[in-house]
Scaffold this motif. Sequence first.
Motif, PDB file in Angstrom:
ATOM      1  N   GLN A  52     -43.677   6.475 -43.242  1.00  0.00           N
ATOM      2  CA  GLN A  52     -43.112   7.826 -43.156  1.00  0.00           C
ATOM      3  C   GLN A  52     -41.717   7.865 -43.769  1.00  0.00           C
ATOM      4  N   ARG A  61     -42.004   7.172 -47.743  1.00  0.00           N
ATOM      5  CA  ARG A  61     -42.611   8.284 -48.464  1.00  0.00           C
ATOM      6  C   ARG A  61     -41.915   9.612 -48.182  1.00  0.00           C
ATOM      7  N   LEU A  82     -42.158  11.533 -45.541  1.00  0.00           N
ATOM      8  CA  LEU A  82     -43.200  12.439 -45.082  1.00  0.00           C
ATOM      9  C   LEU A  82     -42.702  13.298 -43.927  1.00  0.00           C
ATOM     10  N   GLN A  83     -43.477  14.335 -43.636  1.00  0.00           N
ATOM     11  CA  GLN A  83     -43.198  15.184 -42.494  1.00  0.00           C
ATOM     12  C   GLN A  83     -43.438  14.387 -41.203  1.00  0.00           C
ATOM     13  N   LEU A 123     -48.278  18.254 -44.201  1.00  0.00           N
ATOM     14  CA  LEU A 123     -48.272  17.793 -45.593  1.00  0.00           C
ATOM     15  C   LEU A 123     -47.651  18.837 -46.512  1.00  0.00           C
ATOM     16  N   ASP A 132     -49.936  13.483 -50.045  1.00  0.00           N
ATOM     17  CA  ASP A 132     -49.201  12.854 -48.938  1.00  0.00           C
ATOM     18  C   ASP A 132     -50.159  12.116 -48.006  1.00  0.00           C
ATOM     19  N   ASN A 153     -51.745   8.980 -49.978  1.00  0.00           N
ATOM     20  CA  ASN A 153     -50.753   7.906 -50.118  1.00  0.00           C
ATOM     21  C   ASN A 153     -50.472   7.231 -48.779  1.00  0.00           C
ATOM     22  N   PHE A 154     -50.412   8.036 -47.735  1.00  0.00           N
ATOM     23  CA  PHE A 154     -50.161   7.481 -46.404  1.00  0.00           C
ATOM     24  C   PHE A 154     -51.287   6.525 -45.990  1.00  0.00           C
TER      25      PHE A 154
END
Length: 229
Positions: free
Chosen positions: A118, A121, A123-124, A160, A165, A168-169
Amino acid sequence: MNAAATLPGKKKKPAVTIAVPYWVREFALIRWGVVSLAASVAVGVAAVVVSNAQLRDASATRTHVQQVRDAAYARYADADNEKREIRTFQPQFLVMRERGLVGEENRLSWLDAIRRIQEERRLQPISYEIAPQQPVALEPGIASGDYQLHASRMRLHMDLLHELDLFNFLEDLRARGYFAVQDCAIKRLGANLNQADAPTLAADCTLNWLTLTPGAPAVGVPFSSRSKP
């Protein structure tokens, strides 16, 4: 008066002579030979009986020795096969153990991997919950040896910016552990035009984290590994 005297007027009967076969008359000459022959025959018969008994014992002993030899050869062949299998699969086994598949369940490692991905990347926020570990029944024909496969179900929610996203995660997460995606659903959110980094999608996924632990295979319910990204 002599009793042996002959009465007057009667003639004396001649003695009856019986002819005896010559071999009876001469048996005394060969009786020791006959005894020796009988003794030789008895000894020969006894020798044959003993020889047959010894032959049967020798045959049984040979069969037993062959069985012991075959069993020893089979054990040697099994040990040799195990050595070759160890040399072949040991590197893969070490990799699986290092990545957490083999051994006791390590949930802290999973959560740390999620946190790191997280952050890397950007990410949220990601939320999740993990159910208790359960044994997994493998399909017939799949051998797990002395190990039992277990799975811990994780329900994961993440917002996302776009579909990549999620992909990739999951790709990064798969490089750090072993899991199977049971299902994954994506829904579109109402876009906030005032925020450039506002999420436009939301994903809800169910993952099954896998571990192999020593122990006899247990009866369990096979889990589904359908993926619906």
